[in-house]
Design a protein around this motif. Sequence first.
Motif, short mmCIF file in Angstrom:
data_model
loop_
_atom_site.label_atom_id
_atom_site.label_comp_id
_atom_site.label_asym_id
_atom_site.label_seq_id
_atom_site.Cartn_x
_atom_site.Cartn_y
_atom_site.Cartn_z
N GLY A 160 0.71 -1.34 0.03
CA GLY A 160 0.08 -0.02 0.05
C GLY A 160 0.89 1.37 0.00
O GLY A 160 0.25 2.27 0.08
N ARG A 161 2.13 1.14 -0.31
CA ARG A 161 3.10 2.49 -0.21
C ARG A 161 3.99 2.33 -1.35
O ARG A 161 4.27 1.07 -1.63
CB ARG A 161 3.42 2.81 1.10
N VAL A 162 4.47 3.50 -1.65
CA VAL A 162 5.69 3.48 -2.52
C VAL A 162 7.08 3.19 -1.72
O VAL A 162 7.23 3.55 -0.50
CB VAL A 162 6.04 4.68 -3.32
N LYS A 163 7.86 2.26 -2.31
CA LYS A 163 8.97 1.94 -1.56
C LYS A 163 10.05 3.26 -1.27
O LYS A 163 10.16 3.90 -2.37
CB LYS A 163 9.76 0.77 -2.17
N ILE A 213 13.72 6.16 -3.70
CA ILE A 213 12.87 7.02 -4.07
C ILE A 213 12.68 8.16 -2.96
O ILE A 213 12.18 7.84 -2.03
CB ILE A 213 11.70 5.88 -4.51
N THR A 214 12.82 9.40 -3.41
CA THR A 214 12.58 10.41 -2.51
C THR A 214 11.40 10.86 -2.18
O THR A 214 10.41 10.47 -2.97
CB THR A 214 13.41 11.50 -3.10
N GLU A 215 11.06 11.48 -1.11
CA GLU A 215 9.87 11.88 -0.87
C GLU A 215 8.72 12.34 -1.67
O GLU A 215 7.65 11.93 -2.10
CB GLU A 215 9.65 12.66 0.35
N ARG A 236 8.07 9.94 -4.36
CA ARG A 236 7.09 8.93 -3.85
C ARG A 236 5.55 9.78 -3.89
O ARG A 236 4.83 9.00 -4.24
CB ARG A 236 7.45 8.54 -2.36
N LYS A 237 5.52 11.06 -3.39
CA LYS A 237 4.02 11.58 -3.61
C LYS A 237 3.55 11.71 -5.22
O LYS A 237 2.46 11.31 -5.19
CB LYS A 237 4.21 13.00 -3.04
N MET A 269 -0.34 6.57 -9.24
CA MET A 269 -0.94 5.41 -9.16
C MET A 269 -2.51 5.25 -8.70
O MET A 269 -2.89 4.44 -8.76
CB MET A 269 -0.08 4.41 -8.39
N ASP A 270 -2.92 6.41 -8.46
CA ASP A 270 -4.43 6.83 -7.96
C ASP A 270 -5.25 6.87 -9.14
O ASP A 270 -6.45 6.90 -9.06
CB ASP A 270 -4.60 7.85 -7.07
#
Length: 170
Positions: free
Chosen positions: A37-40, A58-60, A63-64, A70-71
């Motif tokens: 459920g989250r980006v690594k 993968i920086t913050e 990831r955002k 992906m949504d």
Amino acid sequence: MSIGNLRDLALFNLAIDSKLRGCDLVKLKVADVYAAGRVKERASIIQSKTRKPVRFEITEGTRKSLLGWMDEPLMIGSEYLWPGRFHERLHISTRQYARLVRDWVKSIGLEPSSYGTHSMRRTKVAQIYRKTGNLRAVQLLLGHTKMDSTVRYLGVELEDALAISEAVEI
């Protein structure tokens, strides 16, 4: 933000963070960067050219942007992070990625013939080298097996080496 803009932002950010060749970037799968459920925060893939694994952060911000991408409804059930528009194409092509990079370069007023997909790969490692002078770190991040390749890749010259040496006091 439009679907294309979400994809482009995520692709741009991940291209910089991952330091991957275009052929590897376009083939990334959702599972390579997303789990539980989250980006690594870190990912690892086997490079096409060398058949060797390479890890990347993968920086913050990236990831955002990936989560936003992906949504999108288009991504539901997609195996690939950058799905193609046609059923026979599982993911975008390297040629399409090159067109996107050319459009990004033009949009900020730079000369497209001076930049390409490999500029994206080189961006972060060039900054790392400038700030640290650490060729070994750059070599590892790029997945190069020979230091010679890394030196040529960055265009490190004797003047660079001397400047680094002069900055170190013993």
